[in-house]
Design a protein around this motif. Structure first.
Motif, mmCIF file in Angstrom:
data_model
loop_
_atom_site.group_PDB
_atom_site.id
_atom_site.type_symbol
_atom_site.label_atom_id
_atom_site.label_comp_id
_atom_site.label_asym_id
_atom_site.label_seq_id
_atom_site.Cartn_x
_atom_site.Cartn_y
_atom_site.Cartn_z
ATOM 1 N N SER A 17 -38.399 95.471 -52.621
ATOM 2 C CA SER A 17 -37.872 94.196 -53.688
ATOM 3 C C SER A 17 -38.944 93.150 -53.071
ATOM 4 C CB SER A 17 -36.235 93.119 -53.421
ATOM 5 O OG SER A 17 -35.728 94.392 -54.491
ATOM 6 N N ARG A 19 -39.449 87.703 -53.621
ATOM 7 C CA ARG A 19 -38.433 87.231 -54.122
ATOM 8 C C ARG A 19 -39.977 85.908 -53.688
ATOM 9 N NH1 ARG A 19 -35.047 82.537 -52.991
ATOM 10 N NH2 ARG A 19 -34.146 82.251 -55.276
ATOM 11 N N TYR A 79 -38.909 80.710 -59.452
ATOM 12 C CA TYR A 79 -38.685 81.197 -58.502
ATOM 13 C C TYR A 79 -38.899 82.133 -59.276
ATOM 14 C CZ TYR A 79 -36.255 78.313 -55.212
ATOM 15 O OH TYR A 79 -35.809 77.526 -54.402
ATOM 16 N N GLN A 81 -37.672 87.209 -58.350
ATOM 17 C CA GLN A 81 -36.833 87.770 -58.356
ATOM 18 C C GLN A 81 -37.028 89.416 -58.723
ATOM 19 O OE1 GLN A 81 -34.724 87.686 -55.208
ATOM 20 N NE2 GLN A 81 -35.034 90.210 -54.878
ATOM 21 N N ASN A 83 -37.188 93.097 -57.930
ATOM 22 C CA ASN A 83 -36.505 94.508 -57.653
ATOM 23 C C ASN A 83 -37.426 95.622 -58.338
ATOM 24 O OD1 ASN A 83 -34.642 93.032 -56.244
ATOM 25 N ND2 ASN A 83 -33.479 92.298 -57.922
#
Length: 124
Positions: A17, A19, A79, A81, A83
């Motif tokens: 992951s 960010r 942002y 994120q 994953n």
């Protein structure tokens, strides 16, 4: 007048992951739609995700269920994120925003602003 600065890219193994963050600064009256795009080597730029000022989101099919776009209006920041990263996610990621810029409504004008990219590399 208005700048977008992206950060958070790097090298990660598949399945990992990251960010990303993108902060806007300058003569900002309001930030409207914000988005993340990416461009892989030898490929055209691709729209990854968008978020409206009200928080409505849209995603490219290739990232649905794995990526989440969000924003902090108090910080003028968007942002991403990411994953379950895959090698095919390797690209330079750019943020983009529609900005109402100026010191007041008397001198306001609408700008489409792009930030410098941040490189995401996913190893297999």
């Amino acid at each position: 007048q208005v700048q977008l600065v992206a950060s958070g890219g790097g090298l990660v193994q598949a399945g990992g992951s990251l960010r990303l963050s993108c902060a806007a600064s300058g003569r900002i009256l309001s930030l409207n739609r914000m988005a993340w795009h990416r461009q892989a080597p030898g490929k055209q730029r691709e729209l990854v995700a968008t978020i409206t000022s009200g928080g409505s989101t849209n995603y490219a099919d290739s990232v649905k269920g794995r990526f989440t776009i969000s924003r902090d209006n108090a910080k003028n920041t968007v942002y991403l994120q990411m994953n379950s990263l895959k090698p095919e996610d390797t690209a330079v990621y750019h943020c983009n925003a529609g900005v109402l810029s100026g010191s007041s409504s008397l001198d306001a004008r609408y700008l489409e602003v792009w930030g410098r990219g941040t490189l995401v590399t996913v190893s297999s």
